[in-house]
Design an enzyme around this catalytic site. Structure first.
Site, short mmCIF file in Angstrom:
data_model
loop_
_atom_site.label_atom_id
_atom_site.label_comp_id
_atom_site.label_asym_id
_atom_site.label_seq_id
_atom_site.Cartn_x
_atom_site.Cartn_y
_atom_site.Cartn_z
N ASN A 9 0.86 -1.19 0.00
CA ASN A 9 0.00 0.00 0.00
C ASN A 9 0.90 1.24 0.00
O ASN A 9 1.50 1.56 1.01
CB ASN A 9 -0.90 -0.04 1.25
N LYS A 11 -0.02 4.26 -0.21
CA LYS A 11 -0.69 5.42 0.37
C LYS A 11 -0.52 6.63 -0.56
O LYS A 11 -0.54 6.47 -1.77
CB LYS A 11 -0.16 5.69 1.78
N HIS A 85 -9.73 1.56 4.86
CA HIS A 85 -8.44 1.72 5.57
C HIS A 85 -8.63 2.67 6.74
O HIS A 85 -9.38 3.65 6.64
CB HIS A 85 -7.39 2.26 4.59
N GLU A 87 -6.92 4.99 7.84
CA GLU A 87 -6.63 6.41 7.53
C GLU A 87 -7.83 7.07 6.86
O GLU A 87 -8.09 8.26 7.06
CB GLU A 87 -5.36 6.49 6.67
N GLU A 134 -5.92 -4.63 10.76
CA GLU A 134 -4.88 -3.63 10.96
C GLU A 134 -5.14 -2.84 12.24
O GLU A 134 -5.94 -1.89 12.23
CB GLU A 134 -4.85 -2.66 9.78
N GLY A 140 2.19 2.32 10.68
CA GLY A 140 3.21 3.35 10.48
C GLY A 140 3.99 3.70 11.73
O GLY A 140 4.69 4.70 11.77
N SER A 171 3.00 -2.09 10.30
CA SER A 171 4.45 -2.14 10.51
C SER A 171 5.08 -3.49 10.13
O SER A 171 6.05 -3.93 10.75
CB SER A 171 4.80 -1.76 11.95
P1 PGA Z 1 2.53 0.33 7.56
O1 PGA Z 1 1.10 0.54 6.92
O2 PGA Z 1 3.06 -1.00 7.04
O3 PGA Z 1 3.36 1.49 7.09
O4 PGA Z 1 2.36 0.28 9.04
C1 PGA Z 1 0.21 -0.53 6.76
C2 PGA Z 1 -1.10 -0.02 6.23
O5 PGA Z 1 -1.54 1.04 6.67
O6 PGA Z 1 -1.73 -0.63 5.35
#
Ligand code: PGA
Length: 213
Positions: A9, A11, A85, A87, A134, A140, A171
Protein backbone atom coordinates in the site's frame (compact mmCIF):
# COMPACT_ATOMS: atom_id res chain seq x y z
CA UNK A 1 2.31 -24.51 0.60
CA UNK A 2 -0.03 -21.83 1.93
CA UNK A 3 -1.75 -19.59 -0.61
CA UNK A 4 -0.27 -16.24 0.39
CA UNK A 5 -1.82 -12.86 -0.29
CA UNK A 6 0.57 -9.90 -0.25
CA UNK A 7 -0.54 -6.37 -1.10
CA UNK A 8 1.69 -3.29 -0.84
CA UNK A 9 0.00 0.00 0.00
CA UNK A 10 1.83 3.07 -1.25
CA UNK A 11 -0.69 5.42 0.37
CA UNK A 12 -0.26 9.02 -0.84
CA UNK A 13 3.31 8.57 -2.07
CA UNK A 14 5.20 8.77 -5.39
CA UNK A 15 4.96 10.61 -8.68
CA UNK A 16 4.78 8.87 -12.06
CA UNK A 17 8.56 9.02 -12.55
CA UNK A 18 9.14 7.68 -9.03
CA UNK A 19 6.72 4.83 -9.71
CA UNK A 20 8.58 4.01 -12.92
CA UNK A 21 11.91 4.01 -11.08
CA UNK A 22 10.40 1.67 -8.45
CA UNK A 23 9.18 -0.67 -11.18
CA UNK A 24 12.55 -0.87 -12.87
CA UNK A 25 14.29 -1.61 -9.55
CA UNK A 26 11.76 -4.18 -8.23
CA UNK A 27 12.30 -7.82 -9.04
CA UNK A 28 9.48 -9.45 -11.01
CA UNK A 29 7.44 -11.17 -8.34
CA UNK A 30 7.02 -14.87 -8.35
CA UNK A 31 3.26 -15.16 -7.85
CA UNK A 32 0.43 -12.69 -7.64
CA UNK A 33 1.49 -9.67 -5.66
CA UNK A 34 -0.81 -6.66 -5.51
CA UNK A 35 0.38 -3.04 -5.36
CA UNK A 36 -2.22 -0.48 -4.29
CA UNK A 37 -1.36 2.97 -5.58
CA UNK A 38 -2.87 6.46 -5.86
CA UNK A 39 -5.24 6.92 -8.82
CA UNK A 40 -2.66 8.99 -10.72
CA UNK A 41 -0.24 6.04 -10.76
CA UNK A 42 -2.67 3.36 -11.92
CA UNK A 43 -1.79 3.77 -15.63
CA UNK A 44 1.94 3.49 -14.90
CA UNK A 45 1.46 0.17 -13.10
CA UNK A 46 -1.07 -1.35 -15.48
CA UNK A 47 0.28 -4.12 -17.67
CA UNK A 48 3.39 -4.57 -15.51
CA UNK A 49 4.45 -7.56 -13.43
CA UNK A 50 2.37 -6.62 -10.37
CA UNK A 51 -1.37 -6.94 -9.94
CA UNK A 52 -2.75 -3.41 -9.62
CA UNK A 53 -4.99 -2.08 -6.87
CA UNK A 54 -6.54 1.29 -6.03
CA UNK A 55 -6.77 2.60 -2.47
CA UNK A 56 -10.29 3.99 -2.49
CA UNK A 57 -13.35 4.26 -4.67
CA UNK A 58 -16.43 6.44 -4.89
CA UNK A 59 -19.56 5.28 -3.05
CA UNK A 60 -21.53 6.54 -6.09
CA UNK A 61 -21.82 5.38 -9.66
CA UNK A 62 -20.57 7.78 -12.35
CA UNK A 63 -22.20 11.19 -12.37
CA UNK A 64 -22.15 14.61 -10.77
CA UNK A 65 -19.75 13.85 -7.89
CA UNK A 66 -16.87 16.28 -8.34
CA UNK A 67 -13.51 14.87 -7.40
CA UNK A 68 -14.64 11.25 -7.09
CA UNK A 69 -13.31 8.31 -9.09
CA UNK A 70 -16.02 5.76 -9.79
CA UNK A 71 -15.46 2.03 -9.51
CA UNK A 72 -15.97 1.68 -13.26
CA UNK A 73 -13.22 4.24 -13.88
CA UNK A 74 -10.84 2.63 -11.39
CA UNK A 75 -11.66 -0.74 -12.93
CA UNK A 76 -10.12 0.34 -16.24
CA UNK A 77 -6.73 0.08 -14.53
CA UNK A 78 -7.10 -1.88 -11.31
CA UNK A 79 -8.25 -5.37 -10.34
CA UNK A 80 -8.35 -4.66 -6.62
CA UNK A 81 -9.31 -1.83 -4.30
CA UNK A 82 -8.69 -1.19 -0.61
CA UNK A 83 -11.85 -0.09 1.21
CA UNK A 84 -12.10 1.03 4.83
CA UNK A 85 -8.44 1.72 5.57
CA UNK A 86 -8.16 3.25 9.04
CA UNK A 87 -6.63 6.41 7.53
CA UNK A 88 -9.82 6.86 5.48
CA UNK A 89 -11.94 6.21 8.59
CA UNK A 90 -9.88 8.68 10.65
CA UNK A 91 -9.05 11.57 8.30
CA UNK A 92 -12.12 11.40 6.05
CA UNK A 93 -14.71 10.27 8.61
CA UNK A 94 -15.68 7.21 6.58
CA UNK A 95 -18.22 5.11 8.47
CA UNK A 96 -19.64 1.61 8.03
CA UNK A 97 -22.59 2.90 6.02
CA UNK A 98 -20.43 4.72 3.48
CA UNK A 99 -17.97 1.83 3.30
CA UNK A 100 -20.79 -0.58 2.54
CA UNK A 101 -21.72 1.60 -0.46
CA UNK A 102 -18.10 1.66 -1.65
CA UNK A 103 -17.94 -2.12 -1.48
CA UNK A 104 -21.19 -2.40 -3.43
CA UNK A 105 -19.91 -0.08 -6.16
CA UNK A 106 -16.57 -1.90 -6.34
CA UNK A 107 -18.21 -5.32 -6.64
CA UNK A 108 -20.65 -4.06 -9.28
CA UNK A 109 -17.70 -2.94 -11.38
CA UNK A 110 -15.92 -6.27 -10.95
CA UNK A 111 -13.22 -5.01 -8.58
CA UNK A 112 -11.99 -7.29 -5.82
CA UNK A 113 -12.01 -5.73 -2.36
CA UNK A 114 -9.45 -5.73 0.44
CA UNK A 115 -11.52 -4.57 3.41
CA UNK A 116 -9.62 -3.19 6.41
CA UNK A 117 -10.80 -3.54 10.01
CA UNK A 118 -9.08 -2.48 13.23
CA UNK A 119 -10.33 -5.44 15.30
CA UNK A 120 -12.46 -8.57 15.15
CA UNK A 121 -15.70 -6.79 16.07
CA UNK A 122 -15.98 -4.26 13.25
CA UNK A 123 -18.71 -4.92 10.70
CA UNK A 124 -17.51 -6.53 7.48
CA UNK A 125 -19.76 -6.11 4.44
CA UNK A 126 -20.70 -9.22 2.51
CA UNK A 127 -18.80 -10.14 -0.64
CA UNK A 128 -15.42 -8.67 0.24
CA UNK A 129 -12.56 -10.80 -1.06
CA UNK A 130 -9.84 -10.30 1.54
CA UNK A 131 -10.08 -8.82 5.04
CA UNK A 132 -7.08 -6.98 6.49
CA UNK A 133 -6.77 -6.85 10.26
CA UNK A 134 -4.88 -3.63 10.96
CA UNK A 135 -4.68 -2.44 14.58
CA UNK A 136 -4.64 1.38 14.37
CA UNK A 137 -1.73 1.77 16.81
CA UNK A 138 0.47 -0.50 14.66
CA UNK A 139 0.08 1.44 11.41
CA UNK A 140 3.21 3.35 10.48
CA UNK A 141 4.52 3.22 14.06
CA UNK A 142 7.12 0.48 13.86
CA UNK A 143 5.18 -1.37 16.58
CA UNK A 144 3.49 -4.55 15.41
CA UNK A 145 0.88 -6.66 17.07
CA UNK A 146 2.36 -9.93 18.29
CA UNK A 147 2.00 -12.74 15.75
CA UNK A 148 0.08 -14.75 18.38
CA UNK A 149 -2.48 -12.02 19.04
CA UNK A 150 -2.79 -11.17 15.34
CA UNK A 151 -3.44 -14.86 14.70
CA UNK A 152 -6.19 -14.95 17.37
CA UNK A 153 -7.89 -11.87 15.87
CA UNK A 154 -7.62 -13.24 12.33
CA UNK A 155 -9.10 -16.57 13.52
CA UNK A 156 -12.06 -14.71 15.08
CA UNK A 157 -12.61 -12.75 11.87
CA UNK A 158 -12.55 -15.99 9.88
CA UNK A 159 -15.14 -17.49 12.22
CA UNK A 160 -17.45 -14.53 11.67
CA UNK A 161 -17.01 -14.40 7.90
CA UNK A 162 -17.37 -17.96 6.75
CA UNK A 163 -13.63 -18.51 6.59
CA UNK A 164 -12.68 -15.48 4.48
CA UNK A 165 -9.06 -14.84 3.59
CA UNK A 166 -7.62 -12.66 6.38
CA UNK A 167 -4.28 -10.83 6.31
CA UNK A 168 -2.37 -8.73 8.85
CA UNK A 169 -1.19 -5.13 8.38
CA UNK A 170 0.69 -2.73 10.66
CA UNK A 171 4.45 -2.14 10.51
CA UNK A 172 5.15 -5.35 8.57
CA UNK A 173 8.74 -5.44 7.28
CA UNK A 174 11.05 -7.84 5.47
CA UNK A 175 12.44 -8.74 8.91
CA UNK A 176 9.19 -9.58 10.71
CA UNK A 177 6.95 -10.83 7.88
CA UNK A 178 7.88 -14.50 8.38
CA UNK A 179 6.60 -14.47 11.97
CA UNK A 180 3.16 -13.39 10.77
CA UNK A 181 2.67 -15.54 7.69
CA UNK A 182 3.78 -18.65 9.60
CA UNK A 183 0.72 -18.35 11.85
CA UNK A 184 -2.12 -20.69 10.87
CA UNK A 185 -4.88 -18.07 10.51
CA UNK A 186 -2.88 -15.30 8.81
CA UNK A 187 -3.10 -15.63 5.04
CA UNK A 188 -0.79 -12.77 4.10
CA UNK A 189 0.19 -9.18 4.82
CA UNK A 190 -0.52 -5.57 3.84
CA UNK A 191 2.75 -3.61 4.17
CA UNK A 192 2.66 0.16 3.75
CA UNK A 193 6.04 1.74 4.50
CA UNK A 194 7.92 -1.44 3.59
CA UNK A 195 6.42 -1.44 0.09
CA UNK A 196 7.85 1.96 -0.84
CA UNK A 197 11.39 0.75 -1.42
CA UNK A 198 11.60 -1.84 -4.22
CA UNK A 199 14.51 -3.76 -2.71
CA UNK A 200 12.92 -4.00 0.74
CA UNK A 201 9.62 -5.02 -0.82
CA UNK A 202 11.23 -7.75 -2.93
CA UNK A 203 12.97 -9.04 0.20
CA UNK A 204 9.70 -9.01 2.09
CA UNK A 205 8.03 -11.10 -0.62
CA UNK A 206 10.94 -13.58 -0.62
CA UNK A 207 10.90 -13.88 3.18
CA UNK A 208 7.13 -14.48 3.22
CA UNK A 209 7.25 -17.08 0.46
CA UNK A 210 10.22 -18.82 2.01
CA UNK A 211 8.52 -19.00 5.43
CA UNK A 212 5.42 -20.68 4.01
CA UNK A 213 7.04 -23.18 1.63
P1 PGA B 1 2.53 0.33 7.56
O1 PGA B 1 1.10 0.54 6.92
O2 PGA B 1 3.06 -1.00 7.04
O3 PGA B 1 3.36 1.49 7.09
O4 PGA B 1 2.36 0.28 9.04
C1 PGA B 1 0.21 -0.53 6.76
C2 PGA B 1 -1.10 -0.02 6.23
O5 PGA B 1 -1.54 1.04 6.67
O6 PGA B 1 -1.73 -0.63 5.35
Amino acid sequence: MKKLFIAGNWKSNKTVSEAQAWLSAARDPNGNIVICVPFTLLPALKGGPFVVGAQDVSPFAEGAYTGEVSARQAGEFADWVIVGHSERRKYFSENDDLLQKKVQQAKKAGLKVIYCVPDSETVVPENVDVIAYEPVWAIGTGKTDTPENADRVCAKIKERTNNAMVIYGGSVTDKNVASFVRMPHIDGVLPGGASLDPVTFSRLIDAAQHATK
